[in-house]
Design a protein around this motif. Structure first.
Motif, PDB file in Angstrom:
ATOM      1  N   LEU A  26       0.907  -6.327 -19.507  1.00 57.05           N
ATOM      2  CA  LEU A  26      -0.454  -5.838 -19.323  1.00 57.05           C
ATOM      3  C   LEU A  26      -0.584  -4.455 -19.959  1.00 57.05           C
ATOM      4  CD1 LEU A  26      -0.558  -6.783 -15.574  1.00 57.05           C
ATOM      5  CD2 LEU A  26      -1.910  -7.894 -17.341  1.00 57.05           C
ATOM      6  N   THR A  27      -1.786  -4.143 -20.411  1.00 60.88           N
ATOM      7  CA  THR A  27      -2.047  -2.787 -20.874  1.00 60.88           C
ATOM      8  C   THR A  27      -1.805  -1.812 -19.722  1.00 60.88           C
ATOM      9  OG1 THR A  27      -3.774  -3.618 -22.320  1.00 60.88           O
ATOM     10  CG2 THR A  27      -3.798  -1.261 -21.841  1.00 60.88           C
ATOM     11  N   ASN A  28      -0.943  -0.856 -19.951  1.00 58.58           N
ATOM     12  CA  ASN A  28      -0.613   0.096 -18.900  1.00 58.58           C
ATOM     13  C   ASN A  28      -1.726   1.133 -18.832  1.00 58.58           C
ATOM     14  OD1 ASN A  28       0.774   1.374 -16.958  1.00 58.58           O
ATOM     15  ND2 ASN A  28       2.633   1.676 -18.156  1.00 58.58           N
ATOM     16  N   ALA A  29      -2.728   0.846 -18.038  1.00 53.79           N
ATOM     17  CA  ALA A  29      -3.996   1.579 -18.127  1.00 53.79           C
ATOM     18  C   ALA A  29      -4.186   2.611 -17.028  1.00 53.79           C
ATOM     19  CB  ALA A  29      -5.153   0.583 -18.094  1.00 53.79           C
ATOM     20  N   HIS A  30      -3.140   2.888 -16.263  1.00 49.46           N
ATOM     21  CA  HIS A  30      -3.311   3.847 -15.172  1.00 49.46           C
ATOM     22  C   HIS A  30      -2.027   4.637 -14.921  1.00 49.46           C
ATOM     23  CE1 HIS A  30      -1.187   0.718 -12.862  1.00 49.46           C
ATOM     24  NE2 HIS A  30      -0.851   1.701 -12.032  1.00 49.46           N
ATOM     25  N   GLU A  31      -2.192   5.756 -14.246  1.00 54.07           N
ATOM     26  CA  GLU A  31      -1.055   6.466 -13.664  1.00 54.07           C
ATOM     27  C   GLU A  31      -1.361   6.670 -12.186  1.00 54.07           C
ATOM     28  OE1 GLU A  31       0.493   9.860 -15.813  1.00 54.07           O
ATOM     29  OE2 GLU A  31      -0.080   8.960 -17.719  1.00 54.07           O
ATOM     30  N   THR A  32      -0.323   6.961 -11.434  1.00 59.12           N
ATOM     31  CA  THR A  32      -0.477   7.100  -9.984  1.00 59.12           C
ATOM     32  C   THR A  32      -0.238   8.543  -9.556  1.00 59.12           C
ATOM     33  OG1 THR A  32       0.287   4.833  -9.667  1.00 59.12           O
ATOM     34  CG2 THR A  32       0.361   6.286  -7.747  1.00 59.12           C
ATOM     35  N   LEU A  33      -1.102   9.045  -8.681  1.00 60.89           N
ATOM     36  CA  LEU A  33      -0.887  10.348  -8.057  1.00 60.89           C
ATOM     37  C   LEU A  33      -0.676  10.141  -6.571  1.00 60.89           C
ATOM     38  CD1 LEU A  33      -3.609  10.748 -10.149  1.00 60.89           C
ATOM     39  CD2 LEU A  33      -2.858  13.109  -9.813  1.00 60.89           C
ATOM     40  N   GLY A  61       7.749   8.810  -4.557  1.00 64.23           N
ATOM     41  CA  GLY A  61       7.095   8.522  -3.283  1.00 64.23           C
ATOM     42  C   GLY A  61       8.094   8.405  -2.150  1.00 64.23           C
ATOM     43  N   SER A  62       9.189   7.683  -2.385  1.00 69.57           N
ATOM     44  CA  SER A  62      10.217   7.553  -1.352  1.00 69.57           C
ATOM     45  C   SER A  62      10.811   8.915  -1.019  1.00 69.57           C
ATOM     46  CB  SER A  62      11.332   6.618  -1.845  1.00 69.57           C
ATOM     47  OG  SER A  62      10.846   5.301  -1.976  1.00 69.57           O
ATOM     48  N   ALA A  63      11.081   9.726  -2.042  1.00 67.10           N
ATOM     49  CA  ALA A  63      11.678  11.045  -1.814  1.00 67.10           C
ATOM     50  C   ALA A  63      10.723  11.946  -1.035  1.00 67.10           C
ATOM     51  CB  ALA A  63      12.050  11.691  -3.150  1.00 67.10           C
ATOM     52  N   LEU A  64       9.427  11.855  -1.338  1.00 63.91           N
ATOM     53  CA  LEU A  64       8.427  12.620  -0.583  1.00 63.91           C
ATOM     54  C   LEU A  64       8.509  12.268   0.900  1.00 63.91           C
ATOM     55  CD1 LEU A  64       5.244  12.399  -2.848  1.00 63.91           C
ATOM     56  CD2 LEU A  64       6.140  14.513  -1.886  1.00 63.91           C
ATOM     57  N   GLN A  65       8.499  10.964   1.181  1.00 61.45           N
ATOM     58  CA  GLN A  65       8.544  10.535   2.581  1.00 61.45           C
ATOM     59  C   GLN A  65       9.846  10.972   3.240  1.00 61.45           C
ATOM     60  OE1 GLN A  65       7.722   6.337   1.684  1.00 61.45           O
ATOM     61  NE2 GLN A  65       5.767   6.519   2.756  1.00 61.45           N
ATOM     62  N   ASP A  66      10.956  10.826   2.514  1.00 66.72           N
ATOM     63  CA  ASP A  66      12.253  11.193   3.088  1.00 66.72           C
ATOM     64  C   ASP A  66      12.373  12.701   3.306  1.00 66.72           C
ATOM     65  OD1 ASP A  66      12.946   8.550   3.058  1.00 66.72           O
ATOM     66  OD2 ASP A  66      14.074   8.661   1.187  1.00 66.72           O
ATOM     67  N   SER A  67      11.628  13.490   2.509  1.00 67.90           N
ATOM     68  CA  SER A  67      11.717  14.950   2.634  1.00 67.90           C
ATOM     69  C   SER A  67      10.822  15.491   3.744  1.00 67.90           C
ATOM     70  CB  SER A  67      11.316  15.626   1.318  1.00 67.90           C
ATOM     71  OG  SER A  67      12.076  15.121   0.246  1.00 67.90           O
ATOM     72  N   GLY A  68      10.064  14.624   4.395  1.00 66.33           N
ATOM     73  CA  GLY A  68       9.219  15.079   5.499  1.00 66.33           C
ATOM     74  C   GLY A  68       7.761  15.255   5.142  1.00 66.33           C
ATOM     75  N   PHE A  69       7.414  15.112   3.866  1.00 69.72           N
ATOM     76  CA  PHE A  69       5.991  15.130   3.510  1.00 69.72           C
ATOM     77  C   PHE A  69       5.316  13.922   4.142  1.00 69.72           C
ATOM     78  CE2 PHE A  69       7.788  17.595  -0.066  1.00 69.72           C
ATOM     79  CZ  PHE A  69       6.895  18.653  -0.130  1.00 69.72           C
ATOM     80  N   SER A  99       0.856  -1.177   0.000  1.00 70.83           N
ATOM     81  CA  SER A  99       0.000   0.000   0.000  1.00 70.83           C
ATOM     82  C   SER A  99       0.899   1.235   0.000  1.00 70.83           C
ATOM     83  CB  SER A  99      -0.877   0.008   1.246  1.00 70.83           C
ATOM     84  OG  SER A  99      -0.069   0.193   2.393  1.00 70.83           O
ATOM     85  N   TYR A 100       0.283   2.419   0.014  1.00 67.43           N
ATOM     86  CA  TYR A 100       1.107   3.625  -0.082  1.00 67.43           C
ATOM     87  C   TYR A 100       2.066   3.769   1.082  1.00 67.43           C
ATOM     88  CZ  TYR A 100      -2.090   5.972   3.184  1.00 67.43           C
ATOM     89  OH  TYR A 100      -2.847   6.319   4.288  1.00 67.43           O
ATOM     90  N   HIS A 101       1.830   3.029   2.158  1.00 64.63           N
ATOM     91  CA  HIS A 101       2.733   3.127   3.301  1.00 64.63           C
ATOM     92  C   HIS A 101       4.113   2.594   2.960  1.00 64.63           C
ATOM     93  CE1 HIS A 101      -1.446   2.597   4.600  1.00 64.63           C
ATOM     94  NE2 HIS A 101      -1.161   3.498   5.508  1.00 64.63           N
ATOM     95  N   ASN A 102       4.165   1.548   2.148  1.00 69.09           N
ATOM     96  CA  ASN A 102       5.452   0.879   1.908  1.00 69.09           C
ATOM     97  C   ASN A 102       5.817   0.687   0.446  1.00 69.09           C
ATOM     98  OD1 ASN A 102       3.472  -1.110   1.329  1.00 69.09           O
ATOM     99  ND2 ASN A 102       4.961  -2.736   1.732  1.00 69.09           N
ATOM    100  N   ILE A 103       4.842   0.820  -0.466  1.00 72.86           N
ATOM    101  CA  ILE A 103       5.106   0.360  -1.838  1.00 72.86           C
ATOM    102  C   ILE A 103       6.147   1.212  -2.547  1.00 72.86           C
ATOM    103  CG2 ILE A 103       3.319   1.679  -3.065  1.00 72.86           C
ATOM    104  CD1 ILE A 103       4.222  -2.059  -3.575  1.00 72.86           C
ATOM    105  N   PHE A 104       6.288   2.477  -2.139  1.00 72.89           N
ATOM    106  CA  PHE A 104       7.286   3.320  -2.801  1.00 72.89           C
ATOM    107  C   PHE A 104       8.687   2.924  -2.362  1.00 72.89           C
ATOM    108  CE2 PHE A 104       3.359   5.911  -2.338  1.00 72.89           C
ATOM    109  CZ  PHE A 104       2.978   5.826  -3.674  1.00 72.89           C
ATOM    110  N   ARG A 105       8.796   2.506  -1.088  1.00 79.05           N
ATOM    111  CA  ARG A 105      10.094   1.988  -0.627  1.00 79.05           C
ATOM    112  C   ARG A 105      10.428   0.696  -1.377  1.00 79.05           C
ATOM    113  NH1 ARG A 105      10.724   6.583   2.303  1.00 79.05           N
ATOM    114  NH2 ARG A 105      12.796   5.722   2.669  1.00 79.05           N
TER     115      ARG A 105
END
Lengths: 367, 367
Positions: free
Chosen positions: B139-146, B109-117, A101-107
């Motif tokens: 698989l058809t790449n049918a999504h992006e992540t925010l 995502g990792s950088a966000l967490q490491d930066s304090g977000f 989940s977003y808690h760990n998947i980016f790591r």
DNA sequence: TCGCATATTGAATCGCCCG
DNA sequence: ACGGGCGATTCAATATGCG
């Protein structure tokens, strides 16, 4: 099969659960001996206080020891360690799946890339029945993410394109999968009736993963075996499996569970039908998509009433505000009214029913 | 508004596109001055050739492992640099959105967490019309992540829960959003008819982001402005915007595009308000105003409990005394309880919820 | 046994204002 | 800054119980 790989396969503890630390256990397996790894590692949820539903019942969150890490650094070190061990036991043309989940998947995703794995797809498991956000402070957390990666850039990998197309009613399988969470009869219970494991995954998810990226007879390794969903599905689909699990109680449950799973004839491989998204279209989508502008005026079909569209898809009239249905009902003094057939908008002097726009969106969705 | 933030706002180049390096430009903006950031950073890892180390020296493409590591390292350094600059210009209660695909989102995502977000949700943009996987190898790449993140753990943030519920036909908005990609008339074209920008985002996506997590008048910053989708939607929704873009040609296109966008009127920008935003009415006012008499008996909705109203707006039951909430919680053995929805009073033999009286007072107050 | 109403539950980073 | 009090907040799928 080369002599080396033949020897490796002979040394594998096939169709068994090994109890212990998954890194040590993987390091005890022969190098390059496994076709596919499915891993459901701890998510590091970092839950703080208690959470209650609006009816005051308490949410039974994941507070197990195995999900507690001191910091992101600790979690990263753990992740890199088990991924390194996993990559070693993988065949050169093997692949790995990791769910989170977003808690760990980016790591996890970063660590996969840094360890030399090559990401092939990220897949979204959309839950039909997620737990709501009880306090209304965020979006409903309605999905989890899986990463599918090959052992290295340029390596071969197994992908059963046609089988997945079959599973998806004849069109290419997408990267977003709609599946219910694991509950009902499939959910393992203790003798006292509580859930046996807090994070048991649905067999349908594993079914799709294994049908997509493994072949009958392949060796599937799950380093965080839990109650053995991976083993159960692997057995049913005619794959070999190895489960690694730290907790003897979970391992015992898994063994018992898997022993009761019938091995399949080819027929039952085709059971999981994909559930298509329902064609419900919220009125707000017409605004979001620019088919109607905030501030635009809607007119009732009888021409006697008007209301103005707001940015969130609600309507405002002189007397009332609310959904297209609520405002229509209020203006007509009715208990209820279908706004889709009540309202129209003007284009070039012509009144056009808003339902035309809904049909337009539905056509896009099913295309 | 404090003097400091008033000064910061005055110094902002509102509703303009600045051309240049986004990190330098952000460092030139006042600290803590922006409400929301939407960022669509480059995904291109340039993994095949043209690899540069952080010091801009070119990587000699001999060792594949080093290539890969160097490229991720470069991308990570870039990501951390712009996120640091972005976090500085954000108000303490501000938030950020970043969009990406599996190529870069795990690094981000990792950088966000490491930066304090502090991650609030990850959101999946499911494309109704993704590009198919032509070779049938994945698989058809049918999504992006925010990723939606607050400035820090525990910080406040804006979330218009009711507006999003409205956008979703009255049920909580989920973390998976189904929207078409940007094409047709919305897609900007060059004079020769080619697409003007390779990754133009649909306005519907920005509409939902801004309705969800910003208020009219808020300042929205987009450090990778491109052809200005963020600015166009911000203007339509009555938000202020700042666009940073390295490419003068994109900036020019964006300015022209945004100038043609009509602003919605203030009334249409109001979204469905939450009950939290309504004025607080102390229970004692019901007694003061004579809507309830001292000594009058309240009955719980389940009919099993009673309590007597005192002149100061407190309640007394056989066992306990205190506020309407405290007595209700004590009688039910709950940690907390909303007294407004728990108690009713009798008029002409009928039980009427006390919340009716609160609504009556609120109506008077707003009249 | 059927139909309907009520109860339970799921990988959850789930307040805010005021003194 | 911190503690106490007000009072807002849920969707889908099973399981259970009642008539």
């Amino acid at each position: 099969m080369t002599q080396k790989t033949a020897q490796a396969a002979a040394d594998l503890p096939l169709d068994t659960v090994l109890v212990g630390d998954c890194i040590e256990l993987m390091n005890g397996l022969p190098e390059g001996s496994v076709d596919l790894i499915f891993a459901d590692p701890p998510y590091n949820l970092q839950l703080k206080g208690e959470l209650h539903r609006p009816d005051n019942s308490r949410v039974d969150g994941v507070d197990n020891d195995w999900d507690r890490f001191a910091s992101f650094e600790t979690y990263d070190a753990f992740t890199r360690a088990w991924l390194t061990a996993a990559r070693r036991v993988l065949k050169p043309d093997g692949a790995i799946w990791v769910i989170g989940s977003y808690h760990n998947i980016f790591r996890v995703g970063s660590a996969l890339q840094d360890s030399g794995f090559w990401i092939l797809n990220d897949v979204v498991w959309r839950k039909t029945n997620p737990m709501p956000n009880f306090r209304g402070k965020r979006l409903t957390n309605a999905h989890e993410t899986l990463i599918w990666a090959g052992k290295s850039d340029g390596a071969k990998y197994t992908f059963n394109y046609e089988a997945l197309k079959q599973l998806n009613d004849g069109v290419q399988m997408r990267s977003d999968w709609l599946l219910p969470i694991c509950n009902g009869g499939e959910r393992l219970k203790t003798e006292s009736g509580e859930k046996a494991h807090p994070t048991q995954k649905p067999e349908a998810l594993l079914h799709r993963v294994l049908v997509a990226t493994s072949k009958p007879g392949d060796v599937i390794l799950d380093p965080f075996f839990g109650t053995g969903t991976t083993g159960a599905v692997a057995r049913r689909l005619g794959r070999r499996w190895i489960g690694l699990e730290r907790d003897e109680a979970y391992a015992t449950l898994a063994r018992k569970r898997i022993a009761g799973v019938p091995r399949a004839d080819a027929e039952s491989l085709k059971t999981t039908a994909s559930r298509r998204a329902e064609p419900r279209v919220p009125f707000g989508q017409l605004v979001e998509r620019g088919l109607l502008a905030p501030g635009e005026v809607l007119v009732s079909l009888n021409g006697r009433r008007t209301a103005k569209v707001r940015a969130d898809g609600s309507l405002v009239s002189a007397e009332t505000r609310g959904s297209i249905h609520q405002v229509a009902a209020a203006l007509e003094g009715l208990p209820s009214c279908n706004g889709w057939t009540y309202w129209s908008f003007k284009r070039d002097g012509q009144a056009i029913p808003i339902d035309v726009l809904r049909q337009q969106i539905r056509a896009e969705m099913s295309a």
